[in-house]
Design an enzyme around this catalytic site. Structure first.
Site: not given
Length: 314
Positions: A142, A237, A235
């Protein structure tokens, strides 16, 4: 992980044409194995939450990974105790002379601030420059992806009128690529940012290749042609509740945020979110760790010049 097959097995050519990772008996016999050493520069406010998210992905592979956590030494963490930072994080001076197989640099809530105005921008630049000589492969997430593209290639981002938040459909732009092994033709990934990189300038840059993109969210996965740097604009994650937590935080701060798109059931923020990106997020990190770290890194980390056979075919 690869399928080990006899040398010159006819199926090898077919499997490779289907982007299946196979390894000859000869190569397998000469392969040295050791734990992968990965450094994480955690720039997110909630350190423990982000650590957990990234370690969850790194732990979902067959490889043993030894992780070091890195901090910007003169930046105080407002949301994480000093004891936690001192006990588990290292300053850059403690790792400057070391080499690592992989480095992950997280996003940061700095999307509306010019890079040069970030208080620790010089430290970010120093770590990025260091990584190009001391790390086999770097995964930028990001904000870090935008920052690295700006620093390494001089590419500027465009600020958005409204924060882009939600879970968006992406498609592969190429079929036979190690990083995309196992990916569906279309997949979902979360975004949470105030800026974007021009898809056109990324595709036009001779040192970069766009691997996946979205009609709504733009470029998602961009790889440097030397295979050292992977830029992920979203993102992968994020856990199920992260976008929800950010949305309510922004509401409480009076920022009048849009409801994250394609995230809450029926797009109703009164209902629970639906996580539909975890599989591809896990696959992204697993493929990066396997094909761009493990298969590329030298057994002796003092030597950072090794390349893999598939690189020779690119």
């Amino acid at each position: 992980m690869p399928v080990k097959i006899p040398d010159d097995l006819p199926a090898a050519e077919i499997l490779e044409s289907e982007n299946i990772f196979v390894m000859s008996e000869t190569r397998a016999a000469n392969q040295d194995i050791r734990p992968m050493k990965v450094l994480i520069l955690n720039l997110m406010p909630n350190k423990i939450e982000t650590e957990t998210q990234l370690l969850r992905l790194l732990g979902n592979t067959p490889l043993q990974v030894d992780v070091d956590l890195l901090r910007i030494h003169d930046k105080e963490s407002k949301h994480t105790s000093i004891d936690h930072m001192n006990n588990f994080y290292r300053d850059f001076e403690a790792v400057r002379q070391k080499n690592y197989d992989g480095l992950i640099i997280t996003g940061a809530p700095l999307g509306q601030i010019e890079f040069e105005e970030v208080s620790y921008w010089d430290h970010i630049r120093e770590i990025i420059d260091w990584s190009q000589q001391h790390v086999t492969s770097v995964l930028f997430l990001c904000w870090a992806a935008h920052a690295a593209l700006f620093h390494l290639y001089g590419l500027n981002r465009n600020l958005l009128e409204q924060k882009r938040s939600g879970v968006f459909v992406h498609r592969r732009t190429t079929q036979h690529f190690p990083l995309l092994r196992g990916f569906d033709d279309e997949f979902l990934a979360p975004h949470s940012r105030f800026a974007e990189m021009s898809l056109e300038q990324l595709k036009a840059h001779p040192e970069l290749q766009v691997l996946t993109e979205s009609d709504t969210a733009g470029a998602y996965m961009v790889l440097s042609r030397n295979n050292r740097n992977l830029f992920v604009m979203g993102h992968p994650e994020y856990q199920k509740s992260t976008l929800k937590d950010e949305y309510h935080r922004d509401l409480e701060q009076g920022l009048n945020p849009d409801v994250p798109q394609n995230y809450f059931r029926d797009d109703n923020p009164e209902k629970e979110p639906v996580a539909r990106w975890h599989g591809h997020g896990s696959l992204l990190v697993s493929n990066w760790l396997n094909y761009y770290v493990y298969q590329l890194t030298p057994y002796n980390l003092d030597d950072m010049s090794g390349i893999t056979p598939w690189e020779n075919k690119q």
